[in-house]
Write an enzyme that holds these catalytic residues in place. Structure first.
Site, short mmCIF file in Angstrom:
data_model
loop_
_atom_site.label_atom_id
_atom_site.label_comp_id
_atom_site.label_asym_id
_atom_site.label_seq_id
_atom_site.Cartn_x
_atom_site.Cartn_y
_atom_site.Cartn_z
N ASP A 264 0.84 -1.21 0.00
CA ASP A 264 0.00 0.00 0.00
C ASP A 264 0.87 1.25 0.00
OD1 ASP A 264 -1.96 1.88 0.29
OD2 ASP A 264 -2.51 1.32 2.36
N LYS A 271 1.52 7.95 0.64
CA LYS A 271 1.93 7.98 2.04
C LYS A 271 3.29 8.64 2.18
CE LYS A 271 -0.25 3.61 3.46
NZ LYS A 271 -1.14 4.13 4.49
N GLU A 343 -7.94 2.48 0.52
CA GLU A 343 -8.21 1.49 -0.53
C GLU A 343 -8.76 0.18 0.01
OE1 GLU A 343 -5.45 1.74 0.99
OE2 GLU A 343 -4.91 -0.34 1.37
N ARG A 345 -11.09 -0.51 2.28
CA ARG A 345 -12.56 -0.57 2.32
C ARG A 345 -13.14 -0.71 0.91
NH1 ARG A 345 -12.60 5.25 5.13
NH2 ARG A 345 -10.64 4.37 5.82
N1 BES Z 1 -3.24 0.14 5.28
C1 BES Z 1 -3.64 1.36 5.83
C2 BES Z 1 -3.97 1.30 7.32
C3 BES Z 1 -2.82 0.98 8.25
C4 BES Z 1 -2.12 2.00 8.86
C5 BES Z 1 -2.49 -0.32 8.53
C6 BES Z 1 -1.09 1.69 9.73
C7 BES Z 1 -1.47 -0.62 9.42
C8 BES Z 1 -0.76 0.38 10.01
C9 BES Z 1 -4.90 1.88 5.11
O1 BES Z 1 -5.05 1.50 3.79
C10 BES Z 1 -4.81 3.37 5.13
O2 BES Z 1 -3.93 3.89 4.52
N2 BES Z 1 -5.73 4.01 5.84
C11 BES Z 1 -5.76 5.41 5.96
C12 BES Z 1 -7.15 5.86 5.62
C13 BES Z 1 -7.31 7.34 5.49
C14 BES Z 1 -6.60 7.86 4.30
C15 BES Z 1 -8.78 7.63 5.38
C16 BES Z 1 -5.42 5.77 7.39
O3 BES Z 1 -5.89 5.09 8.31
O4 BES Z 1 -4.64 6.70 7.59
ZN ZN Z 2 -4.08 -0.29 3.23
ZN ZN Z 3 -4.09 2.83 2.41
#
Ligand code: BES
Ligand code: ZN
Ligand code: ZN
Length: 492
Positions: A264, A271, A343, A345
């Protein structure tokens, strides 16, 4: 390694004596002193049975006895962690033959004991070229003997078989989770599932990119379109014997859906780089689902299980989905993509949609490393549990307490749906607000569950990879397999 169960400690190899802090501690140390020919006062002085405390005592012929402290009232997870730590740290020193004296304990600890000891043999260095010095105890010549009370032998055999089955499956999942994205693509997960299904007798079907396009899994495809590696949907089905003859026995059908993002980057909503390398493990939900299918098939659990894993990378490219794009999910509902990093969800929308169109599960559970927000709420000590079904909440939370893979229930009030209403599509994938992120993510998923009366979502972002003794970086835990197997064993 060969594991056996005996009732009398035999004087060969290393012996481990677990000790709990209780009123019986002085007597237990007196006993040990007598067995080892040591003045008990020395043991009383040097060993307090604190958690993780180790006292190695040598016999006249160099034979080692480890007194191992478990503190007060150790739970299953403590047995597992304390033994894993000891075996990991001592593995190069251990004799080929190790015994552990469980004669003073209840049979319920055999499973976590075996899982902990086998877990201690895990090695993160899969890609190191220097493979010298493997620990003999964990190799083919290793022998582990569990000494249990005579009346607990049968139950111990049962627990041992279960623990070995789970431990081996879990280890494969750790390797998959820890594999970097240049060694692991959606196809790698698909191949693993196909092989496992052939080996343990359950059905696995893989929908490749062409098939996903033909059938219209537009949400999964939209996440994958910026990536060079094609997406897959893995559909696995385990049927216990007799399931085709429902009048004989009403078999419960449980549907499991797991997020399988093999890397991701965040996509166009990219990120920051500090911890981005950890996003090779963004398939912890998939690992839990695939591992549970395999373990359930090995253990021949009397439950009908469907596992669905939408799997893709989330990459950046000229063809990537962009913020503001609207995509159509398999269910026909439209999603406005506000943030391409939300992504998980989006692909789960298609995983859930596929499950509900093709199967009729009595219970529907999804697992995903879904949000950073659940980590802000619960840290690294529990996964978020979201469900409107109180009975299911209780059953899952109890399985969490029994296994130590803890769950903590979060709300799903409709007020939170306001945040994911879109002006232009049926729903949007991000509220745009820095609050309640794990809950609005769960509300988004709920939108794709078609009002299923027994749906639960587990946000395992803080639990799937964690700090462990195996390395300096966070690495895979295998979270979810023990939890789900315990849940399935207790409700069906
Ligand atoms: N894979 C991440 C969530 C995650 C964060 C898993 C840290 C393990 C450790 C997910 O896809 C994500 O990026 N979520 C974002 C959502 C936001 C952009 C609405 C998040 O939680 O920051
Ligand atoms: Zn993710
Ligand atoms: Zn993500």
């Amino acid at each position: 390694m060969l594991i056996s169960i005996e009732t009398q400690p035999a004087p060969a190899g290393d012996l481990i004596i677990p000790v709990v802090q209780s009123g019986a501690l002085p007597d237990q140390l007196n006993d040990v002193g007598q067995r080892l020919n040591l003045p008990p006062s020395v043991l009383h002085r040097d060993f307090k049975a604190d958690t993780n405390e180790v006292l190695a005592v040598y016999g006249p012929d160099g034979q080692r006895t480890y007194l191992l402290g478990f503190g007060t009232n150790p739970q299953a997870m403590d047995w597992l962690r304390i033994l894993r730590k000891l075996f990991f740290s001592q593995k190069s020193k251990l004799s080929n033959r190790v015994g552990i004296d469980l004669s003073a304990f209840d049979g319920g600890i055999v499973e976590p004991v075996v899982l902990g000891i086998l877990g201690g043999g895990y090695d993160l260095g899969l890609y190191k070229t220097d493979k010298t010095d493997p620990a003999a105890f964990f190799g083919e010549d290793g022998q582990l003997t569990l000494y249990v009370p005579a009346d607990g032998q049968v139950a111990a055999q049962d627990a041992l078989a279960r623990a070995e089955a789970i431990a081996r499956t879990q280890r494969e999942m750790l390797d998959l989770m820890n594999a970097p994205a240049n060694y692991k693509t959606p196809q790698t997960l698909a191949n693993w599932a196909v092989n496992s299904g052939q080996r343990y007798g359950y059905d696995v079907t893989i929908l490749d990119k062409v098939e996903l396009e033909r059938q219209g899994l537009g949400a999964l495809l939209s996440v994958s379109q910026g990536s060079d590696v094609p997406p897959v949907l893995i559909v696995a089905e385990y049927k216990p014997e007799g399931v085709d003859n429902p009048p004989e026995r009403r078999t419960v059908t449980v549907g499991l859906v797991g997020k399988g993002v093999t890397f991701d980057t965040g996509g166009v909503s990219i990120k920051t780089s500090a911890n981005m390398h950890l996003m090779k493990s963004d398939m912890g939900g998939a690992a839990a689902v695939l591992g549970t299918l395999e373990a359930a098939a090995k253990l021949k659990l009397p439950v009908h299980l469907i596992g669905i894993v939408p799997s893709t990378e989330n990459s950046t490219d000229g063809r990537s989905t962009k913020p503001g794009d609207v995509v159509t999910a398999y269910s026909g509902k439209t999603i406005e993509i506000i943030d391409t990093d939300a992504e998980g969800r989006v692909i789960l929308a298609d995983g859930l949609g596929y499950m509900l169109r093709h199967f009729q599960p009595d219970v529907l559970i999804d697992l995903a490393t879904l949000t950073g927000s659940v980590i802000a709420a619960l840290g690294y000590h529990a996964a978020g549990l979201f469900t409107q079904n109180d009975e299911l909440a209780t059953q899952l939370a109890e399985a969490g307490s029994r296994t130590g893979e803890r769950l903590w229930r979060m709300p799903l009030w409709d007020d939170y749906s306001e945040d994911i209403k879109s002006d232009v599509a049926d729903v949007k994938n991000f509220s745009g607000k820095p609050v309640a992120g794990s809950i609005s993510a769960a509300k988004f998923l709920e939108f794709f569950t078609e009002g299923h009366p027994a749906w639960a979502h587990l946000d395992i972002a803080g639990m799937a990879f964690a700090d462990t003794e195996f390395g300096s970086q966070k690495n895979a835990t295998g979270f979810g397999i023990r939890l789900l197997i315990d849940y399935l064993r207790n409700v069906v």
